[in-house]
Each structure stands twice: as C-alpha cells, then as structure tokens.
Design an enzyme around this catalytic site. Sequence first.
Site, PDB file in Angstrom:
ATOM      1  N   CYS A 184       1.149  -1.260  -0.153  1.00  0.00           N
ATOM      2  CA  CYS A 184       0.028  -0.075   0.076  1.00  0.00           C
ATOM      3  C   CYS A 184       0.846   1.577   0.331  1.00  0.00           C
ATOM      4  O   CYS A 184       0.429   1.944  -0.691  1.00  0.00           O
ATOM      5  CB  CYS A 184      -1.546  -0.059   0.889  1.00  0.00           C
ATOM      6  SG  CYS A 184      -2.624  -1.392   0.900  1.00  0.00           S
ATOM      7  N   HIS A 185       1.712   1.757   1.130  1.00  0.00           N
ATOM      8  CA  HIS A 185       2.840   2.394   1.607  1.00  0.00           C
ATOM      9  C   HIS A 185       3.771   2.001   0.980  1.00  0.00           C
ATOM     10  O   HIS A 185       4.952   3.273   1.745  1.00  0.00           O
ATOM     11  CB  HIS A 185       2.468   3.372   2.554  1.00  0.00           C
ATOM     12  CG  HIS A 185       0.311   4.168   2.493  1.00  0.00           C
ATOM     13  ND1 HIS A 185      -0.161   3.108   2.934  1.00  0.00           N
ATOM     14  CD2 HIS A 185       0.195   4.730   0.951  1.00  0.00           C
ATOM     15  CE1 HIS A 185      -1.045   3.477   2.627  1.00  0.00           C
ATOM     16  NE2 HIS A 185      -1.144   4.822   1.171  1.00  0.00           N
TER      17      HIS A 185
END
Length: 194
Positions: A158-159
């Site tokens: 995701c990040h």
Amino acid sequence: MATDEDQHVSAGGTTPPPEGPEDPRRRDYLAIGAVAFAGVGAGVIAIPLVRQMSPAADTLALSTTEIDLSAIEPGQAIKATFRKQPLFVRNLTPKEIAEANAVSIADLRDPQTLEERTKTGKNNWLITLGVCTHLGCVPLGAGEGENKGPFGGYFCPCHGSAYDTAGRIRSGPAPQNLHVPEYTFTSDTVVTVG
C-alpha cells in the site's frame, strides 16, 4: 429529703422515671445489619448483570487460534487468522535469526530485539499479526513467492513499509513493528494464540 421516686409519686400519681439514652450497642447492631442487608441485595442484583456482560462460549472459542507448527519448514511462513485478522507464523532459519540479531537496536524506529518478540528457547518461531501498523493493509512476504521487501521480512504494497525477518519496521511510513499477539506453546508443535 425526697428522692427522685418520691418526686414522681408526689406529682400526682405514678409516672415512669425518664428514659436514659438509647443503648449504643443496639444502635450499632441495627446499623451493621442494615449495611449487610444492603450489601447482600447489591450482590444479588450485580451478579446477573456481570454474567450478562461475559462473552458467550462460542465467542470465547473464536478468541483463540490453535496452529500446528509441524508442517512449517525453516524459512517458510504461513498465513492464518486470529480474531478475524491475518496472522503470520514464520519459522526462521539460523541465517535469518543471525541477521535479525546483528541489527543495531539504535537503528530501529521501534527498538525491539528478536528475543523480545519471540518466546525463550523458541526464537525461531515469529508470530505476528499480519496488519501493517501504518494504515492496516496486509503486508506481503508470508506466501510462497511474495515480495519480502529489501530486508527479507514483509513488504506492505500500500505505502511501501518494509519489515525485517523479525517483523520490525525498517523503512516506510509505518510507525511500529508488526504486533506480536499473546501466545503460548501447548506442545513442541502446537501454539495457541490468544
């Protein structure tokens, strides 16, 4: 000279002598009895309320997860579920243990040793929740062929948070290490989480 009894009689008949102060022992007994009665009444009311708030047996059964470790080879990780969340169980190799122990604690954002994250004598078994501590995504690295990130542990797609083989945050926005739930070894090959 007239006595108190004579004065009562001469006043026009027989009247009883004035009453003295109430017996203090009787008053204390009544007060203690009233408090005890109130306490028993409060207990009778509270017990059903407390029992009502206790979780049901089927809910308690879901609050623990039992995992058979016998099929997990060194260097392999599996995904399980614990309280509806992903759970990673990893059998660390001696090389992974040595790499985790070689990391300087001062270099870690959330300083913890591998020993603090595992059970004594079972430091090859790393059990963590499979939830990134940044925004709750599920990191990769527990499944066969998944991206383990630059530190060989877990990688959050995701990040970009990267965790090492001990599940400790090494880069990216995640503020903490992957959380280690409460668990106990019920035998050499079975662990109960929760």
